[in-house]
Design a protein around this motif. Sequence first.
Motif, PDB file in Angstrom:
ATOM      1  N   UNK A 279       6.988 -30.163   3.501  1.00 29.62           N
ATOM      2  CA  UNK A 279       8.281 -30.095   2.817  1.00 29.62           C
ATOM      3  C   UNK A 279       8.567 -28.623   2.550  1.00 29.62           C
ATOM      4  N   UNK A 280       9.657 -28.121   3.104  1.00 33.80           N
ATOM      5  CA  UNK A 280      10.017 -26.706   2.976  1.00 33.80           C
ATOM      6  C   UNK A 280      11.313 -26.589   2.179  1.00 33.80           C
ATOM      7  N   UNK A 281      11.266 -26.250   0.890  1.00 38.07           N
ATOM      8  CA  UNK A 281      12.485 -26.152   0.083  1.00 38.07           C
ATOM      9  C   UNK A 281      13.482 -25.111   0.573  1.00 38.07           C
ATOM     10  N   UNK A 282      13.035 -24.163   1.388  1.00 37.46           N
ATOM     11  CA  UNK A 282      13.968 -23.219   2.003  1.00 37.46           C
ATOM     12  C   UNK A 282      14.987 -23.976   2.844  1.00 37.46           C
ATOM     13  N   UNK A 283      14.492 -24.801   3.754  1.00 37.74           N
ATOM     14  CA  UNK A 283      15.383 -25.588   4.599  1.00 37.74           C
ATOM     15  C   UNK A 283      16.033 -26.706   3.791  1.00 37.74           C
ATOM     16  N   UNK A 284      15.289 -27.263   2.839  1.00 35.18           N
ATOM     17  CA  UNK A 284      15.862 -28.291   1.978  1.00 35.18           C
ATOM     18  C   UNK A 284      17.043 -27.784   1.180  1.00 35.18           C
ATOM     19  N   UNK A 285      17.020 -26.485   0.809  1.00 30.43           N
ATOM     20  CA  UNK A 285      18.145 -25.888   0.085  1.00 30.43           C
ATOM     21  C   UNK A 285      19.437 -26.023   0.882  1.00 30.43           C
ATOM     22  N   UNK A 286      19.330 -25.823   2.182  1.00 28.84           N
ATOM     23  CA  UNK A 286      20.511 -25.937   3.043  1.00 28.84           C
ATOM     24  C   UNK A 286      20.859 -27.399   3.328  1.00 28.84           C
ATOM     25  N   UNK A 287      19.842 -28.258   3.349  1.00 28.77           N
ATOM     26  CA  UNK A 287      20.140 -29.670   3.616  1.00 28.77           C
ATOM     27  C   UNK A 287      21.012 -30.256   2.517  1.00 28.77           C
ATOM     28  N   UNK A 288      20.758 -29.883   1.273  1.00 28.15           N
ATOM     29  CA  UNK A 288      21.600 -30.357   0.167  1.00 28.15           C
ATOM     30  C   UNK A 288      23.064 -30.047   0.455  1.00 28.15           C
ATOM     31  N   UNK A 289      23.331 -28.816   0.877  1.00 27.46           N
ATOM     32  CA  UNK A 289      24.705 -28.406   1.155  1.00 27.46           C
ATOM     33  C   UNK A 289      25.304 -29.181   2.323  1.00 27.46           C
ATOM     34  N   UNK A 290      24.473 -29.463   3.333  1.00 30.92           N
ATOM     35  CA  UNK A 290      24.971 -30.205   4.495  1.00 30.92           C
ATOM     36  C   UNK A 290      25.424 -31.601   4.098  1.00 30.92           C
ATOM     37  N   UNK A 291      24.715 -32.238   3.185  1.00 25.95           N
ATOM     38  CA  UNK A 291      25.128 -33.567   2.725  1.00 25.95           C
ATOM     39  C   UNK A 291      26.437 -33.482   1.944  1.00 25.95           C
ATOM     40  N   UNK A 292      26.573 -32.466   1.090  1.00 20.64           N
ATOM     41  CA  UNK A 292      27.840 -32.284   0.375  1.00 20.64           C
ATOM     42  C   UNK A 292      28.986 -32.067   1.363  1.00 20.64           C
ATOM     43  N   UNK A 293      28.785 -31.156   2.320  1.00 18.76           N
ATOM     44  CA  UNK A 293      29.859 -30.815   3.253  1.00 18.76           C
ATOM     45  C   UNK A 293      30.262 -31.983   4.136  1.00 18.76           C
ATOM     46  N   UNK A 294      29.323 -32.848   4.450  1.00 18.34           N
ATOM     47  CA  UNK A 294      29.639 -34.001   5.301  1.00 18.34           C
ATOM     48  C   UNK A 294      30.242 -35.146   4.500  1.00 18.34           C
ATOM     49  N   UNK A 295      30.438 -34.943   3.199  1.00 18.02           N
ATOM     50  CA  UNK A 295      31.059 -35.966   2.361  1.00 18.02           C
ATOM     51  C   UNK A 295      30.095 -37.003   1.847  1.00 18.02           C
ATOM     52  N   UNK A 296      28.792 -36.687   1.909  1.00 13.89           N
ATOM     53  CA  UNK A 296      27.777 -37.637   1.458  1.00 13.89           C
ATOM     54  C   UNK A 296      27.097 -37.097   0.195  1.00 13.89           C
ATOM     55  N   UNK A 297      27.885 -37.052  -0.873  1.00 12.07           N
ATOM     56  CA  UNK A 297      27.413 -36.461  -2.125  1.00 12.07           C
ATOM     57  C   UNK A 297      26.215 -37.202  -2.692  1.00 12.07           C
ATOM     58  N   UNK A 298      26.196 -38.535  -2.573  1.00 12.93           N
ATOM     59  CA  UNK A 298      25.092 -39.311  -3.132  1.00 12.93           C
ATOM     60  C   UNK A 298      23.771 -38.925  -2.482  1.00 12.93           C
ATOM     61  N   UNK A 299      23.805 -38.619  -1.171  1.00 17.66           N
ATOM     62  CA  UNK A 299      22.584 -38.193  -0.485  1.00 17.66           C
ATOM     63  C   UNK A 299      22.114 -36.840  -1.006  1.00 17.66           C
ATOM     64  N   UNK A 300      23.062 -35.935  -1.262  1.00 22.08           N
ATOM     65  CA  UNK A 300      22.697 -34.628  -1.802  1.00 22.08           C
ATOM     66  C   UNK A 300      22.008 -34.775  -3.150  1.00 22.08           C
ATOM     67  N   UNK A 301      22.563 -35.618  -4.008  1.00 24.52           N
ATOM     68  CA  UNK A 301      21.971 -35.807  -5.322  1.00 24.52           C
ATOM     69  C   UNK A 301      20.611 -36.495  -5.223  1.00 24.52           C
ATOM     70  N   UNK A 302      20.484 -37.432  -4.301  1.00 29.95           N
ATOM     71  CA  UNK A 302      19.205 -38.129  -4.137  1.00 29.95           C
ATOM     72  C   UNK A 302      18.115 -37.171  -3.675  1.00 29.95           C
ATOM     73  N   UNK A 303      18.464 -36.278  -2.747  1.00 32.90           N
ATOM     74  CA  UNK A 303      17.475 -35.314  -2.280  1.00 32.90           C
ATOM     75  C   UNK A 303      17.098 -34.343  -3.399  1.00 32.90           C
TER      76      UNK A 303
END
Length: 460
Positions: A279-303
Motif C-alpha cells: 500500500x503506497x499512500x503516495x499513489x493513494x493520495x492521487x487515487x482519492x482525487x481520481x474518485x472525486x473527479x470521476x464523480x464517485x465521491x463515496x469511493x473517495x471517502x471509503x478509501x
Amino acid sequence: MPHVKNLRNYSGYFYTIDPFFSDENFLTKLNNRTSGIAGPILVDGAKRDQTVWAGDMGVSLPTGFVSTNDLFPARNSLSTSLSLQDPTTGALPFAGPPVYGYVSDTYHAWTLLGAYNYYLYSGDITWLRTSWNNYTKAVAYLANKVDSSGLLDVTGIEDWGRLWQGDYNSEANAIYYKASSWLLHVVELAGYMNDSSLAATYANNASALKAMFNEKFWLSSAGMYRNNLTSTMCPQDANLFAVLFSLTTSAEQASSVSEGLTKKWGAYGSVSPELPETVAPFIGSFEIQAHFLSGNDARAMELLHLEWGYMLYTPLSVQSTLLEGYTSNGSLYYRSYDGYNYDPSYTSHSHGWSTGPTYAFTFYVLGLTLTSPMGQTWSVAPHTSGLSFAQGGFETPLGWFGVEWKSTGNSFTIARTMPEGTSGVVVLPITGTITLDGNAVQQTGMLSIDGGNHTVSVQE
C-alpha cells in the motif's frame, strides 16, 4: 520547531579538527549536510533521505500551499533541481543532493509539474522567467524520447518504487502528457504567446499523445489502462493519472477506471499491482482525487477511511497518517524497488508524499481551486460527499479565498469570500431554484460571480 525563532541560534556547539582522517572536518560533518542551493526546502521525510524528490513534491507542494501558504521551500527545491540540469541533454535529476542522478523520466516530468503548481499558487513571474530556458529545455528532453510510435519511450526507469517501468509505459506517458499540456498553459498564462510556433507544438504534441495513449493502452476487457504494450496488468498509478490528467475521453470511461481501482482494495488500503503486496499512500493520495473527479465521491471517502484510517489508528504506528508505505497485510514495511531487487525496509512515519488528503479536502470536498495564477480566476465546485457542511480556504498574494457550504439534502447554501478584482464560477451540486445574495437568478448549475462576499442558495 515553530517555537524557535532562529534555528541557527544554537545555545551549545561542538568543534574540533580530525588529524587522523582525509577530511579534517569529518567529525563535524557527521550531522551536517547540504540538500539544496538554499533553505528551507521540501524533503521526502524528516528522517531517511532528507532529500528533494520531485515526485514527492507532487503531493507536498499543494499540501504546503493549502495549509500554510509557505511556498518558499518549494521554490528553493525546484531551483535546486533546475540548477542540476544536464546542460547538454536537458535531463533533470531524480532527486536533490546528495542522491541525485539522471535516471528517472517520471521524476523529470514531476519537476515540470511542480514548477507549474508553484507558479499557479504564487504568481511568481520573476522566478518563471528566470527558469524558463531550463523549463523548456527539460520538456524538449522528454519530447525527444517520443518516437515513431507516438509514445514516450522510457529509458530512465527509476520511479516511486513501482516495478516494470521502462519502454512504452502508461504511467510515464500520462505524466509526460500532463507536463507538456501544462507547459502550453504556462505559455498562455505567462504571456509568452509571442512564440506561437512553440505553443502550437505543445498543443499538437499533447493532442497526439492523448489519442495514442487511448489507442495503445486502453484494455476494453478490463475497462482500464494497461501497464505497457505487452502487459495485461492494469496499474494503480497510470489509471488514476489518466483520470486526473484528463486522458480519459468520456465520463463513462473515467467511472470505469474508478470502479476498476476499487478491485485492488484490501483490508488496509489500495494495493498497487505495480508494487505487489504494498500500500503506497503516495499513489493513494492521487487515487482519492481520481474518485472525486470521476464523480464517485463515496469511493473517495471509503478509501480515506480504509487507508488513512488504518494509518491513524493502528497500534503499530504512532498515530501518524504520514507513513511512507506498508505491506498489504498491515505490516509497517515499505517494499521499494531499486531497479533490480526489492528493499523491504521499515517505513518512514513522516513522509510528505502521504499528505494528499490535506489538499484533496480543500480542492474537492470544499471545492475551491485556482484557475489562474494567485487566483485571479477561481472555481468553487463542492463534492458534498454525504457531509452536512464544510468550511475552509487559503491565502495567496491577492488575499484570502474562503468558502463555507451547508447541505440539507434538498437545499444547498454556499457563502464565499474572494479578493476584490477576481472572478470565478460556482458549480452547484444540486439543481433547483437559485438565489444570489437573496435575489432569484435564472442560471442553472453554474454561476459566474465576481470577487467579494456573496451567498448562493439552491432549493430543489
